[in-house]
Design an enzyme around this catalytic site. Sequence first.
Site, short mmCIF file in Angstrom:
data_model
loop_
_atom_site.label_atom_id
_atom_site.label_comp_id
_atom_site.label_asym_id
_atom_site.label_seq_id
_atom_site.Cartn_x
_atom_site.Cartn_y
_atom_site.Cartn_z
N ARG B 23 35.57 -8.38 -29.15
CA ARG B 23 35.80 -6.98 -28.67
C ARG B 23 36.83 -6.56 -27.96
NH1 ARG B 23 29.50 -6.19 -26.44
NH2 ARG B 23 28.46 -6.79 -28.35
N ARG B 27 35.83 -1.52 -24.09
CA ARG B 27 35.72 -0.45 -23.14
C ARG B 27 36.56 -1.13 -21.97
NH1 ARG B 27 30.38 0.72 -20.66
NH2 ARG B 27 29.37 -1.01 -21.92
N ARG B 36 36.97 7.56 -25.72
CA ARG B 36 35.59 7.57 -25.79
C ARG B 36 35.00 8.83 -25.03
NH1 ARG B 36 31.75 3.99 -26.66
NH2 ARG B 36 30.30 5.78 -26.10
N ASP B 72 31.19 -1.04 -36.59
CA ASP B 72 29.77 -1.47 -36.17
C ASP B 72 29.16 -2.34 -36.74
OD1 ASP B 72 27.80 -1.12 -33.94
OD2 ASP B 72 26.39 -1.07 -35.76
N TYR B 147 17.67 -5.97 -36.55
CA TYR B 147 17.57 -4.94 -36.14
C TYR B 147 16.68 -4.08 -37.14
CZ TYR B 147 21.16 -5.83 -32.91
OH TYR B 147 21.97 -6.38 -31.84
#
Lengths: 340, 340
Positions: B23, B27, B36, B72, B147
């Site tokens: 990652r 963020r 974003r 993603d 998922y």
Amino acid sequence: MNQLLMQTLRGEPTERRPLWIMRQAGRYLPEYRSLRRQLSFVELCSRPAEAAEVTMMPLRRFPLDAAIVFADIMSPVAALGIDVDFAPGPVIESPLRSANDIHDLPDPPSEEIAPEVIETLGRVKAELDENVALLGFSAGPWTLAAYLVEGQGKRGFPTLRSMAFGAPELLDDLMGRLVRLCAKYLVAQARAGADAVQVFETWSGLLSQGDWSRIVKPHLRTLLEAVAEAGVPRILFLQEAPHLVDQTLDLPVDGFSVDWRVDLASVMERIPETTAIQGNLDPATLLAGPQVTAAAAEDLLRHVPARGHIVNLGHGIMPQTPIESVEALVEVVHRAGDGY
Amino acid sequence: MNQLLMQTLRGEPTERRPLWIMRQAGRYLPEYRSLRRQLSFVELCSRPAEAAEVTMMPLRRFPLDAAIVFADIMSPVAALGIDVDFAPGPVIESPLRSANDIHDLPDPPSEEIAPEVIETLGRVKAELDENVALLGFSAGPWTLAAYLVEGQGKRGFPTLRSMAFGAPELLDDLMGRLVRLCAKYLVAQARAGADAVQVFETWSGLLSQGDWSRIVKPHLRTLLEAVAEAGVPRILFLQEAPHLVDQTLDLPVDGFSVDWRVDLASVMERIPETTAIQGNLDPATLLAGPQVTAAAAEDLLRHVPARGHIVNLGHGIMPQTPIESVEALVEVVHRAGDGY
């Protein structure tokens, strides 16, 4: 008196393996769901008559070998002057983050710690079949600190772990205080009728082997030693922590409770014959119905020697579980006797 | 060309350990947060120019040894005709629960699988320093199925696990289809410029050793073999699954990525010298600032032999991480050279 669970915790052979189920007094029971339509979880926990009734519910349906007092893991922290809400997990309005937050915590006397749970235990004890063991419980110091520091259950508990690495002396202070609280609480539960207690050090699995051994283990040892000195038998449960099993094996307990990530038979080989091992069906097998449950239970009983084995799930039973699956599990354990 | 990461995956000695961060385009970077504010996560993933820019962001700040394409994990399932929302995790409007749901899934050709990710890779490759490796990635079949069956990330994934035990042939069918999808997707990423790929079999840790080896491992092996046949180097990552490490060691990969629950040095002793091991700082140490980060990184480098070690965190870097902690990590790794 012939409590299979207590015999197993003492290292004695039994006529068959004892069986109980984590969260056995819970939402998979229609009678529990029905009561919860009238009373919130918090209300239930705060009323000894109702909490005792909920504790007894699974025993009225199934011939289980233990009852576990219906209470919340956050129950003892009210005595620290900390308010806990449920939404639906525990939420702490003012999480403990600073030295002052922690230094200001009181050191309450035993009788102020969750008196409603103590009363519930007395009520259950009066009603319970003498062959069924009564269990008290508490979260461990790391797990209580997790909620108190983070403010709520949050994936990965970043604030807690940040404190563990960035302000270790603060967390250490907090956990020392929580050990004193939990020790008094567990001993009081035993005096009120609990035959043994289970310590849920649920969030242990967040830490590496080295960090857990340094940060959590000394406090857990102090807690377990204090409870042992009071003569109270102890089961230790760590959740999602297969990497920590070997780290726990020298702690002073009568039984280790582990989840399905751990191979029970191999742990049994590494502990004294007089120490019990508890677990560890995957609760998801029960979701799949009685046939799948029976097959999984038979596999477990075949794989794990009977002596020293307390049959249980690896986590709490799930709300969607069919009653028939629990019946199938009971049937397999009872039919097996001391065999397999 | 002197790609430390690829040298390490080939089992060659390097002048120092390669470093990248799961990652790393995320963020904790102010420039990412700023972008974003204009574009949602879904919009960013769907626009190759912007996704390429995000992929490059951490490389403009830090001398990392790999870029990983910004995409993603659900990107490839659009080619199955499945709509995915984000709220903020993936949400599947019509989860796959029945035989019909699964039988009706198409077997899309390679060029229909996440073409936006393939284009992003081409753009990044054109811009990237040739000494920096470019990584593609995919979720593994179990994690994608998690998922698609559950409908969203949900603690314990009860519906998925219920299907695993109650309707195993259904899940097996679904995972077989997902293996074909992922294999095409990963090979296409390599053709578009990825030097190696990482397979995230993130939710593996839900299962016991026996169930994982029976339910997941055969599919994962088929996937990794297909990618190996196409000549694409492979890293395998399992999250929160310290009990499954030994189960994975015979899978055909060039590197194993593990989290901080696993002792890297001991895994290194159990794999061939030519296989790399990646990880495994606890991301929470970075939350505690540059001094704590530097100390933890030095401990890691002292404990794990340099040859075959790709330095990384054990999970994704956390949003609250100070930039200075990443700088401290880079500095420790660069200063160490091939030593410690």
